[in-house]
Design a protein around this motif. Structure first.
Motif, short mmCIF file in Angstrom:
data_model
loop_
_atom_site.label_atom_id
_atom_site.label_comp_id
_atom_site.label_asym_id
_atom_site.label_seq_id
_atom_site.Cartn_x
_atom_site.Cartn_y
_atom_site.Cartn_z
N PHE A 185 -3.71 -0.56 -8.35
CA PHE A 185 -2.20 -1.47 -8.32
C PHE A 185 -1.16 -0.74 -8.66
CE2 PHE A 185 -5.36 -4.57 -6.66
CZ PHE A 185 -4.46 -5.12 -5.84
N ARG B 228 0.32 1.04 0.34
CA ARG B 228 0.42 -0.54 0.22
C ARG B 228 -0.98 -0.72 1.11
NH1 ARG B 228 6.72 -1.62 -0.35
NH2 ARG B 228 7.14 -0.17 -1.73
N GLY C 67 0.23 0.94 -5.61
CA GLY C 67 0.03 0.18 -4.46
C GLY C 67 0.14 -1.23 -4.73
N ASN C 68 0.10 -2.05 -3.49
CA ASN C 68 0.38 -3.55 -3.76
C ASN C 68 -0.28 -4.20 -2.73
OD1 ASN C 68 2.19 -3.53 -1.65
ND2 ASN C 68 4.11 -3.25 -3.16
#
Lengths: 501, 501
Positions: free
Chosen positions: B223, B245, B226-227
């Motif tokens: 994380f 992401r 990314g998300n």
């Protein structure tokens, strides 16, 4: 065959699209960017910014400006309004030698990093050499920027609030200083200190967010044309009038911060959702100045959000949404606590009555730097002295003193006055609107659509097609006048503090 | 002085930055774009796409390709790998007459709108004329694209899965068809139908999201790079290896969809977070093919997410996170229900055993369109016939039949086989990994870091520097072989259906 005007507007549209793009990148950087994406993001921002600057200040733009200078009738009214803004921007950016501007940008970029470190170390001297370089660059650039302004500091003011000068600001600042002190004396001697203990009661973040969503919707912010995200500091960006996004932050023990913060940002958003569609893809789809932009957020936050009539209507809904948290607090007690005023060390935590004093300090320091003989090295001492004199408090260290704002490290000198001007514009608009509409009744009713419509018709729709001076005159029939602000604050705080009539 | 290679890589970086930009725009359009921002978004996408295409296919790029064709030693190894990908893209886009390509893009854009309408009307005939035009354009373009492929359909396959041909795919499809039917017969005659009633128990969306976050983190999705957002259809985008992401969707009564969907997307994300940093800002920071990209999401979803050993470790945590919802369901019952297989009308709802049959149908239709003599008009009847033959079910209407996927309306002909190839690659990788690592023990332990590291070292790191053929050979020592898929499915489903040994 395309005319020169069409070609010109096509170039303006390209710049607008790149601005839209940069706005999206900026929004994303503050809401969704993962930690390890930061260095890639820097490269992307640099590349697109470079493309955008090249179009704004490039040969093609220069040729259009030359052409329309020689052929002023080749543009219709809208074209001329666009030209005025584009030309101002071109002049601001085109004359500075490129290597000097690059060096300045590097200093500003470094200074913002150093500002973070200086805050941790509570030591202004770390930032001082960077700030000295920034001020030196500004002094070097001012002759390029100068277009007839009387003083050097006027040149900086003009970049954020076109047409604003120290000749106008000095008496405004003096009036406010005296007026605020008078109100403070009245409240201290004849007012009743409100009860505030309940203001820090725990309200779950999800409940606060629900409150904000419902309230800003009622206040006209349109979620079909925007959205609400979370970020460390609340902000608003508009990609276009169909996409004006707001962000907010939440603290369990500070529902007022979230609520007023959300209402504030929604005021910016409302402005940007309601520009004349004819201005799409041009710089006319913007506020005429930072002060006017701020006038709409502060109109929401202060003149509606801190209005007794507004809470007459809202408090029932507020109690319903917050369950039994405020069951024992009646509307009058709530409103009085909500309106407690007290000097704070930090500008962004100030209530609206003491807020202007924070700006007076910064204004006097900036003016002294450019129009007087103060040096950067002397600023911390001056800061402490003025905080003691105007607010009656002295910061314990630089971090809660002169290092509290990033603006100077970011090169934004001449910006702070726009926050105060926003309040004064808002008060004047509110006064004018009160003569056209039964504002108190409308606020108490909970249906704010007439207010939203009035603001749209009289302010938002015009975008940046008018100068700040022309807009305030058109709306209110007179020039900027701080008396409306003083009158509203006097009446409002005397009411909240139950000062006998 | 900059070399030709440095200048070439600088141009490649500009293209990469614009791609990054377009990826961000695309992600935002599916996660945060307000309704009224759509038309502005179209303008922005069109403008930036145009800039990007101009760089990819412009004069400067053409000159670099000519130069390096004449001076092959002017590039080091990485430069040559980049050149191979850039040249393929240039050739694909440069020879088509611009007006024809623009007309094609318009048809594709219209067709996607019409596809939505046709779905509402449940009537393929609305889409038919658009699809006929798309097919006609493809047939017109194929001679420009052809680089020695044996058949026209091979040219299309090569655009998504470089080097893939009907000569390779025909026997794979035949093997899978027969193998799947054999497994289905075994389960029907000798297996125990699992209990599945609990699979639709209500699990709050917030709980599902927490499950997904925790699970994909353990499976190596980072994380910090990314998300996880929400969108109508789950997808993954990578702006770069620091910003890959994923999105997901949630249905209260379908926790399996959310869980496997999230795990699937995280497999894509994991791939893109782990490219060799030396490939930054080049097309080497990508998978070598769509099939290989899909191999990593399906590795996660199927070969881990549907693995009995994985659930040995996970089920306790799953029960803990879901509170008492599954308190009465033991691990074996849960896993058996999780693995229930049954033909579905909709591809995206298929379990992994029946999924390949959906691809077989589409593959046979596409091949017939380009290498045979089927017409677009005949497709719906062929569709129904093949669904009945291979899956034993017939769609009640076109919307749950031939209109279920947007791919053809989007011009993606030759794409579907990559979904199936992804499963086969993944099975082969899993087999190879099982020979190097005690995979079952690792999966049961809940600490998957050895698996993540193996995938990174053997697959992810190489990006697109190898061809698909070279990568599968390098990893597994042999060419693509569907037997590993059949073996795993046979063992796994026979276990889940408690088929006696």
């Amino acid at each position: 065959m395309a005319t020169q005007e069409q070609d010109f507007l096509a170039l303006v549209k390209q710049i607008n699209l790149l601005d839209m793009n940069l706005t999206l990148i900026d929004w994303d950087s503050h809401t969704n960017l993962p930690q390890d994406g930061a260095s890639f993001r820097g490269e992307l921002t640099g590349y697109i910014s470079g493309q955008e600057l090249a179009l704004r200040t490039g040969t093609a733009m220069g040729q259009f400006l030359d052409y329309f200078a020689a052929h002023p009738t080749a543009l219709d009214e809208k074209g001329q309004q666009v030209l005025r803004l584009v030309k101002k921007d071109y002049d601001l950016n085109h004359d500075i030698p490129a290597e000097d501007y690059a060096a300045y940008q590097q200093v500003v970029s470094d200074a913002q990093q150093v500002w973070e470190q200086a805050r941790v170390a509570q030591d202004f001297s770390l930032l001082q050499p960077y700030l000295e370089k920034i001020v030196a660059f500004k002094k070097q650039f001012i002759p390029y920027w100068k277009r007839g302004q009387a003083t050097d500091y006027d040149v900086l003011l003009d970049q954020f609030e076109p047409g604003m000068t120290v000749v106008q600001l000095d008496p405004i600042m003096a009036t406010l200083k005296a007026g605020i002190q008078k109100i403070q004396r009245t409240l201290a001697t004849r007012g009743t200190q409100p009860r505030t203990d309940f203001m820090s009661r725990a309200v779950p973040e999800a409940v606060q967010e629900r409150l904000v969503r419902a309230t800003v919707s009622r206040l006209g912010y349109d979620f079909k044309k925007g959205n609400l995200s979370r970020s460390t500091h609340p902000f608003t960006v508009a990609l276009n009038r169909g996409d004006a996004r707001i962000t907010n932050r939440y603290g369990v023990h500070d529902f007022q911060m979230a609520l007023l913060g959300g209402i504030h940002e929604a005021g910016h958003g409302l402005y940007m959702q309601n520009f004349n569609p004819d201005y799409d893809y041009t710089p006319l789809a913007d506020a005429p100045s930072m002060g006017l932009h701020e006038s709409q957020s502060l109109f929401n936050e202060i003149f509606i959000g801190r209005n007794a009539a507004f809470w007459q209507g809202e408090y029932g809904r507020f109690q319903q949404t917050t369950g039994d948290i405020f069951a024992d607090i009646d509307e009058a007690t709530f409103y009085q606590g909500f309106m407690a005023t007290k000097p704070t060390m930090i500008r962004t935590e100030a209530d609206p009555l003491t807020y202007p004093l924070h700006i007076v300090v910064r204004y006097e320091l900036e003016k002294a730097l450019f129009n007087g003989d103060t040096t950067v090295a002397e600023l911390p001492a001056l800061w402490r002295q003025k905080y003691q004199e105007y607010l009656g408090i002295t910061p314990a260290n630089d971090t809660e003193g002169i290092l509290q704002d990033i603006h100077w490290a970011g090169g934004d000198l001449g910006y702070f006055p726009t926050y105060l001007l926003g309040q004064i514009y808002a008060a004047q608009f509110y006064h004018t609107m009160s003569q056209a509409l039964p504002v108190t009744d409308i606020l108490a009713s909970g249906d704010y659509s007439q207010i939203t419509q009035w603001r749209k018709d009289n302010i938002h729709w015009f975008g940046a097609s008018l100068t700040p001076q022309a807009l305030i005159k058109q709306v209110s029939g007179e020039a900027l006048n701080p008396q409306y602000w003083l009158d509203w604050m006097t009446a409002t705080f005397e009411n909240a503090y139950q000062v006998p009539k």
